[in-house]
Design a protein around this motif. Structure first.
Motif, PDB file in Angstrom:
ATOM      1  N   GLY A 163       0.948  -1.221   0.087  1.00 38.79           N
ATOM      2  CA  GLY A 163      -0.211  -0.007   0.040  1.00 38.79           C
ATOM      3  C   GLY A 163       0.821   1.188  -0.099  1.00 38.79           C
ATOM      4  O   GLY A 163       2.167   1.156   0.524  1.00 38.79           O
ATOM      5  N   LYS A 164       0.146   2.468  -0.298  1.00 32.13           N
ATOM      6  CA  LYS A 164       0.902   3.662  -0.441  1.00 32.13           C
ATOM      7  C   LYS A 164       1.494   4.044   0.856  1.00 32.13           C
ATOM      8  O   LYS A 164       0.925   3.890   2.103  1.00 32.13           O
ATOM      9  CB  LYS A 164      -0.004   4.934  -0.796  1.00 32.13           C
ATOM     10  CG  LYS A 164       0.675   6.121  -1.064  1.00 32.13           C
ATOM     11  CD  LYS A 164      -0.405   7.289  -1.488  1.00 32.13           C
ATOM     12  CE  LYS A 164       0.332   8.611  -1.744  1.00 32.13           C
ATOM     13  NZ  LYS A 164      -0.429   9.494  -2.115  1.00 32.13           N
ATOM     14  N   GLY A 165       3.011   4.377   0.959  1.00 32.51           N
ATOM     15  CA  GLY A 165       3.632   4.547   2.132  1.00 32.51           C
ATOM     16  C   GLY A 165       4.241   3.186   2.807  1.00 32.51           C
ATOM     17  O   GLY A 165       4.865   3.190   3.901  1.00 32.51           O
ATOM     18  N   VAL A 196      -9.657   2.853   0.498  1.00 33.47           N
ATOM     19  CA  VAL A 196      -9.197   1.687   0.331  1.00 33.47           C
ATOM     20  C   VAL A 196      -9.085   1.204   1.962  1.00 33.47           C
ATOM     21  O   VAL A 196      -8.215   1.692   2.640  1.00 33.47           O
ATOM     22  CB  VAL A 196      -7.865   1.357  -0.440  1.00 33.47           C
ATOM     23  CG1 VAL A 196      -7.421  -0.122  -0.192  1.00 33.47           C
ATOM     24  CG2 VAL A 196      -8.364   1.721  -1.656  1.00 33.47           C
ATOM     25  N   LYS A 197      -9.757  -0.071   2.271  1.00 30.26           N
ATOM     26  CA  LYS A 197      -9.560  -0.679   3.715  1.00 30.26           C
ATOM     27  C   LYS A 197      -8.665  -1.592   3.711  1.00 30.26           C
ATOM     28  O   LYS A 197      -7.573  -1.772   4.487  1.00 30.26           O
ATOM     29  CB  LYS A 197     -11.084  -1.131   4.169  1.00 30.26           C
ATOM     30  CG  LYS A 197     -10.902  -1.939   5.373  1.00 30.26           C
ATOM     31  CD  LYS A 197     -12.194  -2.461   5.897  1.00 30.26           C
ATOM     32  CE  LYS A 197     -12.201  -3.307   7.153  1.00 30.26           C
ATOM     33  NZ  LYS A 197     -13.611  -3.719   7.522  1.00 30.26           N
ATOM     34  N   SER A 198      -8.609  -2.467   2.518  1.00 32.47           N
ATOM     35  CA  SER A 198      -7.655  -3.837   2.464  1.00 32.47           C
ATOM     36  C   SER A 198      -7.238  -4.212   1.003  1.00 32.47           C
ATOM     37  O   SER A 198      -8.155  -3.572   0.041  1.00 32.47           O
ATOM     38  CB  SER A 198      -8.205  -5.157   3.338  1.00 32.47           C
ATOM     39  OG  SER A 198      -9.452  -5.250   2.801  1.00 32.47           O
ATOM     40  N   VAL A 218      -5.038 -10.920 -10.435  1.00 33.04           N
ATOM     41  CA  VAL A 218      -6.510  -9.830 -10.318  1.00 33.04           C
ATOM     42  C   VAL A 218      -6.307  -9.287  -9.020  1.00 33.04           C
ATOM     43  O   VAL A 218      -6.368  -9.767  -8.130  1.00 33.04           O
ATOM     44  CB  VAL A 218      -7.793 -10.819 -10.367  1.00 33.04           C
ATOM     45  CG1 VAL A 218      -8.626  -9.766 -10.120  1.00 33.04           C
ATOM     46  CG2 VAL A 218      -7.804 -11.316 -11.641  1.00 33.04           C
ATOM     47  N   PRO A 219      -5.665  -7.720  -8.803  1.00 36.11           N
ATOM     48  CA  PRO A 219      -5.836  -7.039  -7.574  1.00 36.11           C
ATOM     49  C   PRO A 219      -7.224  -6.751  -7.068  1.00 36.11           C
ATOM     50  O   PRO A 219      -8.029  -6.334  -7.823  1.00 36.11           O
ATOM     51  CB  PRO A 219      -4.986  -6.012  -8.065  1.00 36.11           C
ATOM     52  CG  PRO A 219      -5.148  -5.790  -9.399  1.00 36.11           C
ATOM     53  CD  PRO A 219      -5.373  -6.887  -9.839  1.00 36.11           C
ATOM     54  N   HIS A 220      -7.444  -7.148  -5.827  1.00 32.99           N
ATOM     55  CA  HIS A 220      -9.028  -6.756  -5.310  1.00 32.99           C
ATOM     56  C   HIS A 220      -8.556  -5.554  -4.293  1.00 32.99           C
ATOM     57  O   HIS A 220      -7.777  -5.822  -3.413  1.00 32.99           O
ATOM     58  CB  HIS A 220      -9.569  -8.011  -4.549  1.00 32.99           C
ATOM     59  CG  HIS A 220      -9.922  -9.060  -5.314  1.00 32.99           C
ATOM     60  ND1 HIS A 220     -11.081  -8.864  -6.020  1.00 32.99           N
ATOM     61  CD2 HIS A 220      -9.443 -10.083  -5.929  1.00 32.99           C
ATOM     62  CE1 HIS A 220     -11.462  -9.882  -6.910  1.00 32.99           C
ATOM     63  NE2 HIS A 220     -10.131 -10.591  -6.936  1.00 32.99           N
ATOM     64  N   ALA A 221      -9.757  -4.838  -4.185  1.00 33.74           N
ATOM     65  CA  ALA A 221      -9.713  -3.859  -3.040  1.00 33.74           C
ATOM     66  C   ALA A 221     -10.855  -3.728  -2.230  1.00 33.74           C
ATOM     67  O   ALA A 221     -11.970  -3.602  -3.031  1.00 33.74           O
ATOM     68  CB  ALA A 221      -9.159  -2.337  -3.548  1.00 33.74           C
TER      69      ALA A 221
END
Length: 240
Positions: A163-165, A196-198, A218-221
């Protein structure tokens, strides 16, 4: 009374001798030409035909640089086994770099390929991803798609989505600006996110198990709350 025969005059003898020499010289010149006496101006247009040229008589040294251009080459049946660089290739057995290839058995780097063999072991390919959706409720999820331009010989050992950061690690030592991956890993680097939670990665079988197939992932958010949700960034995969 009989007439006496008079010999020819010296002038007549000289004239006849000069005529004989002139005629003889012309005949000699017609039968045998001096060396280097025939040049380009003496050749009639179309005088030298293909039949008159001896096979294998024109060597590379006789061709002016740039004399044979692409339109003059018959490409039918022409096969190039190896090319260090090719802008376009219909078929290439091996290419170090190809801008476009319809079919390539092996390529170290290619920007576009309609059909390609497996990515060589230890080689890395990169790309971008994006997941965007509008969540009706908290926890709703959406997905994107990652397709490897060159499929892998075997699926990656694991997939990581940073994730970002998030700080890089040994498997994913790069960043969104410079995506990298250790051999056998798919690394996803998020550069922008909203609601975005997870995050998790599906190997295209439907299981969100942080895995990938040999052809992509397949990326899931999942959303923190209802509303627009998005994640975008880059990815890198290195063949095992």
């Amino acid at each position: 009374m009989r007439k006496r025969f008079r010999p020819p005059s010296p002038a007549l003898v000289i004239a006849l001798l000069a005529l004989f020499v002139a005629l003889g010289g012309t005949g000699y010149a017609a039968l045998k030409l001096p060396r280097n006496s025939v040049g380009t101006p003496q050749l009639r247009n179309g005088a030298v035909t293909g039949v008159k040229i001896k096979d294998a008589s024109i060597a590379t040294a006789k061709l002016k640089t740039g004399a044979v251009t692409a339109p003059k080459i018959n490409t039918k049946g022409l096969t190039v086994a190896t090319a260090m660089h090719a802008t376009t290739a219909v078929t290439a057995l091996s290419a170090a770099s190809a801008t476009s290839a319809t079919s390539a058995t092996s390529a170290t780097s290619a920007q576009t390929a309609s059909s390609a063999g497996a990515l060589a072991s230890g080689k890395t390919e990169t790309g971008v991803y994006s997941v965007e959706f509008v969540a009706a409720h908290a926890g709703d999820d959406g997905s994107g798609a990652i397709t490897f331009p060159f499929p892998l010989a075997a699926p990656p050992a694991a997939a990581e989505w940073l994730g970002k950061g998030t700080a890089p690690d040994a498997h994913c030592p790069g960043s969104a600006a410079s995506p990298q991956a250790a051999a056998g890993y798919l690394c996803i680097y998020e550069s922008a996110a909203a609601n975005v939670k997870s995050r998790c990665v599906d190997d295209t079988t439907g299981a969100c198990a942080d895995a990938a197939s040999a052809y992509g992932a397949v990326p899931h958010a999942a959303a923190t709350a209802s509303g627009p949700t998005s994640s975008a960034g880059t990815w890198a995969v290195t063949a095992p």
